[in-house]
Design an enzyme around this catalytic site. Structure first.
Site, short mmCIF file in Angstrom:
data_model
loop_
_atom_site.label_atom_id
_atom_site.label_comp_id
_atom_site.label_asym_id
_atom_site.label_seq_id
_atom_site.Cartn_x
_atom_site.Cartn_y
_atom_site.Cartn_z
N ASP A 195 0.86 -1.18 0.00
CA ASP A 195 0.00 0.00 0.00
C ASP A 195 0.90 1.23 0.00
O ASP A 195 1.55 1.54 1.01
CB ASP A 195 -0.89 -0.07 1.25
CG ASP A 195 -1.67 1.21 1.50
OD1 ASP A 195 -1.42 2.23 0.82
OD2 ASP A 195 -2.52 1.20 2.40
N GLN A 198 0.79 6.39 1.39
CA GLN A 198 1.53 7.42 2.14
C GLN A 198 2.98 7.50 1.69
O GLN A 198 3.80 8.19 2.32
CB GLN A 198 1.47 7.12 3.65
CG GLN A 198 0.07 7.18 4.23
CD GLN A 198 -0.52 8.59 4.23
OE1 GLN A 198 0.19 9.58 4.07
NE2 GLN A 198 -1.82 8.67 4.38
N1 PMP Z 1 -3.86 3.26 2.84
C1 PMP Z 1 -3.27 4.26 3.50
C2 PMP Z 1 -1.93 4.02 4.12
C3 PMP Z 1 -3.92 5.49 3.62
O1 PMP Z 1 -3.34 6.47 4.29
C4 PMP Z 1 -5.19 5.66 3.02
C5 PMP Z 1 -5.93 6.96 3.13
N2 PMP Z 1 -6.12 7.40 4.45
C6 PMP Z 1 -5.75 4.58 2.33
C7 PMP Z 1 -5.06 3.40 2.25
C8 PMP Z 1 -7.08 4.68 1.67
O2 PMP Z 1 -7.03 5.58 0.63
P1 PMP Z 1 -8.36 6.07 -0.12
O3 PMP Z 1 -9.32 6.47 0.96
O4 PMP Z 1 -7.89 7.21 -0.94
O5 PMP Z 1 -8.85 4.92 -0.92
#
Ligand code: PMP
Length: 408
Positions: A195, A198
């Site tokens: 993921d 960040q």
């Molecule tokens: N993974 C991480 C590490 C995040 O910080 C976020 C957003 N807070 C997400 C996933 C989800 O992203 P999104 O809401 O843009 O789909």
């Protein structure tokens, strides 16, 4: 050091000089060039891509295609067709779970996530495990907020088919050792999902050098629009997957009873694509490229060191995650024993300081930290020491207010 990117690059910041936006980890402010690109797309190039035989539609198609190529280059992907557009990291994780997971994971298999996974991956793969009867394993963390590699190693065996972890934690700021985890995972034959939500806005990312199998991020955290994001995957994996959404554009031939599907990337992009936002995201990537990702990182390390130093001067504060700026990103979570994070954030808001307060979509992590919520400040390219100074002043004021209340 004053700033890397001037506030004047960001209309919202330029229009509100008293605002100290320290919540880029939730969503980034948009550079003017991105907003202009969105407007220009709709004013000059708007047509349904892949649909019309006329020149305008061809232009829209080309803009969408070029955006994909720019974004692929930005993340080190040589095969742009393996860079799929999705709504964001959340949708990317669901695409993996439904498109790859349901076909390749079954009873007797195992899935590994970490205690610092965002709900986008944690819950998605927890539910995949539930659907398929696979075992769901959670790698634990060290006291200073890193993945406990002993715990992780103990969970990796030949039953593990998929492992997920964040490149950078959204609640701890930890930068995880991606290549080391990839080596361990591949040694047992597991597919690696990383993921990058960040990471991509803050670090130079090269998905191929990292060695992962899937990598996801959200456009809105990179300065692009909301509603667009990317899932990059290895070609062989993507080609082995069934589409998870059906409709226009993703088909080859539709028979009365049987349908064959389009090639990559269209196979995973059913329906009218979000072309304008893809173009906006490409411009955001170009904006960061022009600043230089190495300079972005150096700027953020400097600010993070200032932030950590400043926070440590406050009585009764608990700071989460690694304490050296070089080993973490500019996302810093903290808590005071006697003050709830939401109350703190409300008082900071009165000083024009925006921080996030809550569980940061990481409830399993909050349980392990033993707190219901944290306050979280995060920096980006436009952040200055002045923004951090405003945070410290506001925090001192909040602390004195709460001390007064406690005395009464
Ligand atoms: N993974 C991480 C590490 C995040 O910080 C976020 C957003 N807070 C997400 C996933 C989800 O992203 P999104 O809401 O843009 O789909």
């Amino acid at each position: 050091m004053t700033f890397l990117a001037p506030r004047s690059d960001f209309p919202l910041l330029a229009d509100t000089p008293t605002l100290h936006y320290l919540d880029s980890a939730a969503t980034a402010q948009k550079p003017r060039v991105v907003l202009d690109a969105l407007q220009q797309f709709y004013e000059r190039d708007n047509a349904n891509p892949h649909r019309g035989a006329y020149e305008l539609s061809a232009r829209a198609t080309e803009r969408y295609h070029d955006a994909r190529a720019t974004i692929a280059t930005f993340i080190g992907a040589t095969d742009a067709d393996c860079t799929l557009f999705v709504r964001g990291t959340t949708e990317a994780m669901n695409l993996i779970a439904y498109g790859w997971g349901d076909a390749h994971i079954g009873a007797g298999d195992a899935i590994v996530v970490t205690a610092m996974d965002h709900h986008a991956s944690f819950v998605t793969f927890q539910q995949l495990a539930k659907r398929t009867g696979a075992e769901f394993r959670i790698a634990e963390l060290t006291d200073d907020g890193r993945i406990d590699m002993t715990s992780l190693r103990s969970m990796l065996d030949s039953r593990v088919k998929l492992i997920s972890f964040p490149h950078v934690s959204n609640a701890l700021g930890t930068i995880n050792p991606v290549t080391e985890i990839v080596a361990l995972a591949h040694a047992v034959g597991a597919v690696v999902v990383c993921d990058g939500a960040q990471a991509v806005p803050h670090l130079a990312v090269d998905v191929e050098a990292l060695g992962v199998d899937f990598y996801a991020f959200s456009g809105h955290k990179v300065g692009g629009p909301m509603g667009i994001g990317v899932l990059w995957g290895r070609r062989a994996l993507l080609e082995s997957m069934s589409p998870w959404q059906f409709g226009g554009d993703m088909i080859e031939i539709v028979g009365d009873q049987v349908t064959t599907f389009n090639t990559l990337p269209h196979r995973f992009e059913a329906g009218t694509p979000n072309a304008a936002d893809a173009v906006g995201l490409a411009v955001a990537c170009d904006y960061l490229t022009a600043l230089g990702m190495d300079r972005v990182r150096a700027h953020e390390v400097e600010l993070t060191a200032l932030l950590l130093d400043g926070l440590q001067l406050l009585d009764g504060i608990r700071i989460f995650g690694p304490m050296h700026a070089q080993e973490r990103s500019g996302v810093v979570s903290f808590a005071f024993e006697d003050v709830h994070a939401h109350d703190l954030a409300t008082i900071l808001d009165e000083h024009g300081v925006c921080v996030r307060a809550g569980h940061h979509c990481a409830q399993p992590l909050m349980r392990r930290l033993g707190v219901p919520a944290t306050a979280r400040a995060s920096v980006w390219v436009h952040t200055t020491p002045d923004d951090l100074h405003a945070l410290m002043t506001a925090l001192q004021h909040a602390k004195s207010l709460f001390a007064d209340v406690a005395l009464r």
